[in-house]
Structures are given as C-alpha cells and as structure tokens.
Motif scaffolding. Structure first.
Motif, short mmCIF file in Angstrom:
data_model
loop_
_atom_site.label_atom_id
_atom_site.label_comp_id
_atom_site.label_asym_id
_atom_site.label_seq_id
_atom_site.Cartn_x
_atom_site.Cartn_y
_atom_site.Cartn_z
N GLU A 246 0.83 -1.21 0.00
CA GLU A 246 0.00 0.00 0.00
C GLU A 246 0.87 1.26 0.00
O GLU A 246 0.56 2.25 -0.69
CB GLU A 246 -0.92 -0.03 1.22
N GLN A 247 1.97 1.23 0.75
CA GLN A 247 2.85 2.40 0.80
C GLN A 247 3.54 2.64 -0.53
O GLN A 247 3.68 3.79 -0.98
CB GLN A 247 3.86 2.21 1.94
N LEU A 248 3.99 1.59 -1.19
CA LEU A 248 4.62 1.77 -2.51
C LEU A 248 3.61 2.30 -3.52
O LEU A 248 3.95 3.14 -4.37
CB LEU A 248 5.24 0.46 -2.98
N ALA A 249 2.38 1.84 -3.42
CA ALA A 249 1.35 2.33 -4.33
C ALA A 249 1.11 3.82 -4.13
O ALA A 249 0.79 4.55 -5.09
CB ALA A 249 0.05 1.56 -4.11
N MET A 250 1.30 4.31 -2.90
CA MET A 250 1.12 5.73 -2.62
C MET A 250 2.10 6.60 -3.39
O MET A 250 1.82 7.77 -3.67
CB MET A 250 1.27 5.99 -1.11
N VAL A 251 3.28 6.05 -3.70
CA VAL A 251 4.29 6.82 -4.44
C VAL A 251 4.44 6.29 -5.87
O VAL A 251 5.39 6.61 -6.56
CB VAL A 251 5.66 6.81 -3.71
N GLY A 252 3.49 5.47 -6.29
CA GLY A 252 3.47 5.00 -7.67
C GLY A 252 4.63 4.09 -8.05
O GLY A 252 5.13 4.16 -9.18
N ASP A 253 5.06 3.24 -7.12
CA ASP A 253 6.20 2.38 -7.41
C ASP A 253 5.85 0.93 -7.06
O ASP A 253 4.87 0.66 -6.36
CB ASP A 253 7.44 2.83 -6.63
N TYR A 254 6.68 0.02 -7.57
CA TYR A 254 6.51 -1.41 -7.30
C TYR A 254 7.89 -2.05 -7.42
O TYR A 254 8.68 -1.70 -8.30
CB TYR A 254 5.54 -2.06 -8.29
N PRO A 255 8.22 -3.00 -6.52
CA PRO A 255 9.58 -3.52 -6.51
C PRO A 255 9.90 -4.49 -7.65
O PRO A 255 9.05 -5.29 -8.05
CB PRO A 255 9.67 -4.23 -5.16
N ASP A 256 11.13 -4.40 -8.12
CA ASP A 256 11.67 -5.45 -9.00
C ASP A 256 12.19 -6.61 -8.16
O ASP A 256 12.20 -7.75 -8.61
CB ASP A 256 12.80 -4.89 -9.86
N VAL A 257 12.64 -6.29 -6.95
CA VAL A 257 13.17 -7.32 -6.06
C VAL A 257 12.79 -6.98 -4.62
O VAL A 257 12.83 -5.82 -4.21
CB VAL A 257 14.70 -7.47 -6.22
N VAL A 258 12.38 -8.01 -3.86
CA VAL A 258 12.03 -7.88 -2.45
C VAL A 258 13.00 -8.75 -1.67
O VAL A 258 13.20 -9.92 -2.00
CB VAL A 258 10.58 -8.33 -2.19
N ILE A 259 13.59 -8.18 -0.60
CA ILE A 259 14.68 -8.85 0.11
C ILE A 259 14.39 -8.87 1.61
O ILE A 259 13.93 -7.88 2.18
CB ILE A 259 16.02 -8.11 -0.13
#
Length: 450
Positions: A246-259
């Motif tokens: 939800e927080q990434l959606a607030m800034v219009g981003d999405y991860p290529d990699v999650v660690i």
C-alpha cells in the motif's frame, strides 16, 4: 522526492494474508515425533491453543485480525517505509531503494507482530504461562511484552551464547516480567542431557526449543510459543508486506526485487509472502532470502523431514535443514542461527519461486555501517543481511546502468547489539568458514519418514 511514506492508524490492515491456498502444490504433512505418523490437531493441544492450531492449517486466504490485537498494534503500526535517498547517493546507483522499518515497536523488531496475537489467543484459551525460547533476544523480549499486556506469566530459555553477548535483551525481558534462563539449563531433562555431554555448550535455538517445549508439555497451565518457522507465525507477519504494498502504491512504485534476512523465516515471510502472491498472479518480481554463510540452511541444507529441535520433542516437518544436531558458530546475528527453516519458505525455495543466497558476517557489518552512516538507523545484525542483499542489488544496477526498484525489510534496530559493533570496529569479529564437516555429520541423523 518523498523520504518517509506513512499510513494513518485507520489503515492498519484488518486481515492477515495466508499463503497456504497459493502455495505450489499441497503441503507436506507434519509428523508426530513419537509415532512418526501425521499429527492430528489434538496432538498439538498440549503445545498450542486451538485457535493457533486452526491458523496453522487454515485454507482461508484472509484471516481476520482480532480487534484487541489491532488496538495494541496501534502502538507502532502502521510501520513507516523510507526511501533510502542517502544510501542511493553513496552507492551512486540508479536504483531506487526502499526499506520497511520494523524497529519502531517497543521491543525494537518485527517480532511483536506475532507475539501479541499469540499471547491474545493463549489468554482466550485460559493459558496461565507461556514457555518459549529466544536466540538474539528479540523474540524473547517481544513475547515478554505481549504476556505482560495480557496478564500471562512468561519463561524464556535464551541461547547461552546470546545470553552472554546480549545482556540488555535479557534485561528487557526481565523488565517486562519474564523469567530468563540461559539454555541449555539444568531446569529440564533435555537441558541436563545436553550439559552432561557438553558442560560448556554455547547452546542453539534447537536446544532452547527442546527445553521450552518440555516445559510446556509437563505443565498443564503452560503453552509453548514460537517466534518463527511455523505457518501461523508467518501469517501474522504478513502485515508487513500488506502495508508495504500500500505504501509503494502511494508513491506509484513497485519492486523489482524484495529482500529479507532469513533465519527461521518470520520477517522474510512477512515482507515477501504478499509479493509472492503477486508473483503467482503474473507480476514480475524477484524475492530473495539472505542468510548467514556460517548457518546456510536454504543454500547448503537439504530439503527433507527433520525435527524442529535438538531433543526430538518438536514435530517433524519437511524443510531445508542442516540437521537438528547442527551446532552453528556463535555469530552475532543470533536470530539467524537455526538449523531449519519455515516449511512454507522451504517449499517456495524448492519450487524456485524464492531465491536464496548466503553472505559472510563481515560483509554484513560493512553494509550495516554504510547504512548507519547514510540513513542514520543502527540496524540489528540480523537485518544487516538484508541490507547487504540490497546494497549488492543496487551495485549490480549501477554496473548494468539500469534503473531498478529494491525493497528490503529492516526487521529491527541494533541499539542493544552494540557489543557486536564494538567487536567489528576493534577487529575481533571474524568470518566463519562454511562448517561442511559438522553439517555432514548432523545430516546423517535425519529421521526416517515414509
């Protein structure tokens, strides 16, 4: 150029995400250590309250969070997400680096996300006391806090090497009313047997689990609580990843990699599982678990049935394991010194859905120092493994000249781990060689399961 991405309190998730319905194939059965037959729910009642047993095997994708738990979550949730602008600049990378920060809880880590519901369900079931184990002390302090909030007594068996290395974690547990016992101890049959063979034993999470399980099953008013590995613990931790999406959606981003760093699997599952669900639905996202090179369960272990503890009292589960007899070196990331791994994470790694890599201790502390000097937060030694993974991804993006979005879970702060940093700066900290011979010997003792 937003740095802090915050959700208001009324956006605390109302449900946890259960990955079991989205797993690649059926789960392997959990085996009773005595009969070597699949366990039934009644077999687990001396250890866990029924509500947690039901969550352990639930096929519901979403499970409601009790309102009493959400009210306590409000003390530190929603947890903030940060864009690591200063770290990006120091690395000279085109990558965007975000981190979900779980160190704002009273215990300083992600562990209360599961400790609070576990204490709640035990209180509802009439439990008087909880027995548990802890490695670095983050789980022990978290369940001590949660027991205090629900009026439960708490006994913590703390791995002896961490009991000596991290005295202030012990103090935190005592402050919140818990009795803390260095493990192995003379309080249990399991502890006495271990000490008879090795009076100077440093202890391990497997040994401490044995003592805590024995304590629980030999006292009718006591139940056991575990801070990682089990399905219901991973379930509770998914609040991390749900908020992060939800927080990434607030800034219009999405991860290529999650660690995430990986020991037993709790904080990794928390950040990763909601993104694994996206991956199952066609999203192009890599998910990476980073573990210590000296305790390389996912990268050098075998995928097999094994006991969850040293004394063979805990159930047998199919997981990546170094063998229940494996004695890991006394690294400062005490929360990552477990011989096994979450069966859910293990199955995802085995299926190629989750990647795993192992990194040495000194490289992790080097990344932790860089992170502290750029972002200002002092990370726990466990969390430094995730930082190392993120830094390496960012440097690769720099080398390739590619933009990339990196998300990692900063699972806790290192304010009570300063002895580890002192050892690093004085040159006393060292890397441990991959303990191939001891792992080989331990793997020879895996249980035989049909």
């Amino acid at each position: 150029m937003q740095t802090k991405i915050l959700l208001p309190e009324d956006r605390i998730p109302k449900q946890w995400y259960n990955i079991i319905p989205d797993m690649p194939g059926p789960l392997a059965p959990v085996i009773h250590p005595g009969t070597m037959q699949p366990v039934a729910p009644d077999d687990l009642l001396p250890i866990f309250p029924m509500a947690l047993i039901e969550q352990e095997v639930s096929s519901q994708r979403w499970i409601d969070i009790p309102e009493a738990v959400r009210e306590i979550y409000q003390i530190w949730r929603p947890a903030p997400m940060f864009r690591a602008h200063r770290l990006e600049k120091a690395l000279g990378t085109p990558a965007r680096i975000y981190y979900k920060y779980e160190g704002g809880s009273p215990a300083g880590s992600h562990k209360p996300n599961s400790a609070v519901p576990q204490a709640y369900y035990n209180k509802m079931a009439g439990t008087r006391r909880i027995a548990t184990e802890t490695g670095a002390g983050q789980w022990g302090s978290s369940i001590s806090l949660a027991c205090q909030m629900f009026g439960l007594e708490c006994t913590v068996y703390m791995v002896k090497v961490s009991y000596a290395q991290k005295p202030y974690r012990k103090s935190m547990m005592q402050l919140w009313g818990a009795e803390v016992i260095p493990s192995p101890s003379d309080r249990t049959n399991a502890g006495r047997e271990i000490l008879a063979k090795d009076p100077d034993s440093n202890g391990s999470l497997g040994m401490a689990i044995s003592e805590a399980v024995e304590d629980a099953v030999t006292h009718e008013d006591t139940r056991y609580a575990l801070g990682s590995v089990l399905n219901h613990v991973c379930l509770h931790q998914t609040i991390i990843g749900i908020e992060a999406k939800e927080q990434l959606a607030m800034v219009g981003d999405y991860p290529d990699v999650v660690i995430g760093c990986h020991g037993g699997g709790s904080n990794f599952a928390g950040i990763a599982f909601p993104f694994v669900a996206d991956k199952a639905n066609g999203k192009d996202v890599r998910v990476v678990a980073v573990e210590p090179a000296s305790c390389p369960t996912l990268t050098s272990g075998v995928y097999a049935f094994d006991y969850g503890d040293t004394a063979k009292m805990a159930p047998v589960a199919k997981m990546y394991t170094l063998g229940h007899d494996f004695m890991p070196p006394g690294i400062h990331a005490g929360g990552l010194r477990y011989h096994g791994a979450s069966p859910l994470v293990s199955q995802l790694v085995h299926a190629g859905i989750v990647d795993a890599r192992a990194v040495p201790q000194l490289a992790c502390f080097e990344a932790a120092v860089l992170f502290s000097r750029t972002e200002g937060i002092i990370p726990a030694p466990e969390s430094s493994h995730a930082i190392r993974g993120a830094v390496d991804e960012a440097l690769q993006a720099k080398e390739e000249g590619k933009e990339k979005t990196i998300l990692f879970n900063l699972s806790g702060h290192g304010h009570v781990d300063m002895a580890a940093y002192d050892a690093y700066f004085s040159g006393e900290l060292k890397d441990y060689d991959y303990p191939e011979e001891s792992i080989k010997a331990s793997l020879a003792n895996l249980p035989k399961v049909d």
